[in-house]
Design a protein around this motif. Structure first.
Motif, short mmCIF file in Angstrom:
data_model
loop_
_atom_site.label_atom_id
_atom_site.label_comp_id
_atom_site.label_asym_id
_atom_site.label_seq_id
_atom_site.Cartn_x
_atom_site.Cartn_y
_atom_site.Cartn_z
N SER A 78 0.83 -1.21 0.00
CA SER A 78 0.00 0.00 0.00
C SER A 78 0.86 1.26 0.00
N HIS A 118 2.33 1.95 -3.34
CA HIS A 118 1.35 2.48 -4.30
C HIS A 118 0.75 3.80 -3.84
N ASN A 119 1.45 4.45 -2.89
CA ASN A 119 1.07 5.78 -2.41
C ASN A 119 -0.36 5.83 -1.85
N SER A 174 -2.19 -4.78 -8.48
CA SER A 174 -2.80 -3.53 -8.03
C SER A 174 -3.41 -3.73 -6.65
N LEU A 175 -3.82 -2.62 -6.03
CA LEU A 175 -4.46 -2.70 -4.72
C LEU A 175 -5.78 -3.48 -4.75
#
Length: 396
Positions: A239, A242-243, A298-299
């Motif tokens: 997390s 991925h900012n 991806s998240l």
């Protein structure tokens, strides 16, 4: 579908047991993070905060089975009050010593002594086993217990953090101490569900670890705990990379949510499969779901993967506890359950620590590989232990 839960609810003493056990176990979710937050607020030192919390957790892992062994010999009513008074005194001493900025050596001593506490998880599960041993309701009881534990560990840490950051630095551990004292008193008042003391001549001198098959269960729970500990660190790191640091709490909540949903459904599921076949199935499913981490990009995909891994957690724990309680004699039950809980907590601690090292050295995706490896390990344990468990259970 939930007939079994209604049947459990009607058993005399169960309502009081559920309320008292919930209150008495909140400290297990609050104290470690509460100590960290308190020390950080007071000193700004993260290493000291982490080291003190680690000392407390390690002390709990060492002493829980020994205290549980004493409970098997003498009963909950005789041992728990003494241990609770001691632990509460040490926790209060730790809070006071940290408030007055006493030397770190004293704080470490008090943290280790505070870990000589009532191991409430094994106490509660011993009561469930006492009430429903040998009955289909035991699986539902352990399911209900696992759901309560998940809820406690969802609500407990945020409560401790909020109290220490918004009320007073010492408020988190102090409220947890109050929960401990109050919860144990209420727990001991539940006389109808207290296990009877059963001693066989010469048996109490042997450790529950010598029970045939019990190490299979403990190692499987250690691997399960390892996955959970590594997931926490990996999700936070992914997390942050991925900012979106706030996404970590949501994704970790999905892990717990998956466990809660599957725990309720699994406890209500009526099956004719033998319990050793169920064990083989849930350990295999844990491996298969962990493999999804190899395809994370991806998240959202991480959230989905973590959720379906969470779906396997409660069933694995429920079946493991059910088998363990069947393998153990009544005179070793509480100690054996404590060893199983210690297996989980040891796995969580080692999984988090090793995942952190892997992330620092090799990057985030190495932590995912580590989790998959633990998934493969638990499946291997399930497969290799299948024949042994079938034999040992048949002898009971």
């Amino acid at each position: 579908m939930f007939k079994f839960y209604n049947d459990i609810w009607q058993v005399p003493g169960v309502k009081g047991l559920l309320i008292a056990s919930t209150i008495s176990r909140f400290p297990q979710a609050m104290l470690s993070i509460g100590i960290i937050t308190m020390i950080v607020q007071q000193t700004g030192s993260y290493w000291l905060a982490g080291a003190l919390a680690g000392t407390y957790s390690f002390s709990c892992a060492v002493f829980d089975p020994q205290i549980s062994k004493l409970v098997d010999r003498h009963g909950q009513r005789k041992i728990l009050p003494l241990v609770t008074v001691f632990s509460v005194a040490m926790l209060l001493a730790l809070i006071i010593a940290s408030y007055y900025q006493q030397p770190s050596a004293l704080l470490f001593i008090l943290s280790s002594l505070a870990g000589i506490r009532p191991p409430m998880t094994s106490m509660v599960r011993a009561r469930w086993a006492f009430l429903f041993r040998g009955q289909p309701l035991l699986k539902s009881a352990f399911s209900l217990d696992s759901v309560v534990a998940e809820i406690i560990f969802i609500a407990g840490p945020p409560l401790a953090i909020y109290l220490s950051t918004n009320v007073h630095a010492e408020a988190g551990p102090l409220v947890a101490t109050v929960f401990l004292c109050t919860g144990v008193i209420l727990f001991l008042l539940q006389r109808k569900t207290e296990p009877a003391i059963v001693q066989k001549k010469g048996e109490h001198h042997e450790s529950a670890l010598k029970t045939p098959g019990i190490l299979i269960i403990i190692f499987s729970l250690l691997a399960m705990g390892f996955i959970g500990g590594a997931v926490d660190i990996a999700v936070v790191a992914f997390s942050n990379a991925h900012n979106s640091p706030n996404a970590a709490s949501i994704i970790i909540a999905l892990y717990a949510l998956g466990s809660v949903i599957s725990g309720l459904a699994f406890g209500a599921w009526k099956t004719h499969l033998k319990i050793e076949h169920q064990f083989l199935g849930v350990t295999t499913m844990m491996m298969l779901t962990s493999v999804t981490l190899l395809f994370i990009s991806s998240l959202p995909t991480l959230g989905f993967s973590i959720f379906i891994i969470g779906l396997t957690v409660a069933p694995t724990m429920i079946i493991a506890m059910d088998i363990g309680s069947s393998l153990l004699s009544q005179s070793k039950l509480t100690e054996g359950l404590a060893w199983m809980s210690t297996g989980i907590s040891t796995g969580v601690a080692s999984g988090g620590a090793l995942a952190g090292i892997f992330i620092d050295q090799y990057g985030i995706h190495s932590a995912f590989l580590l989790i998959v490896s633990a998934g493969i390990a638990i499946a291997i344990i399930g497969a290799l232990g299948f024949s042994g468990l079938r034999l040992y259970l048949a002898q009971k």
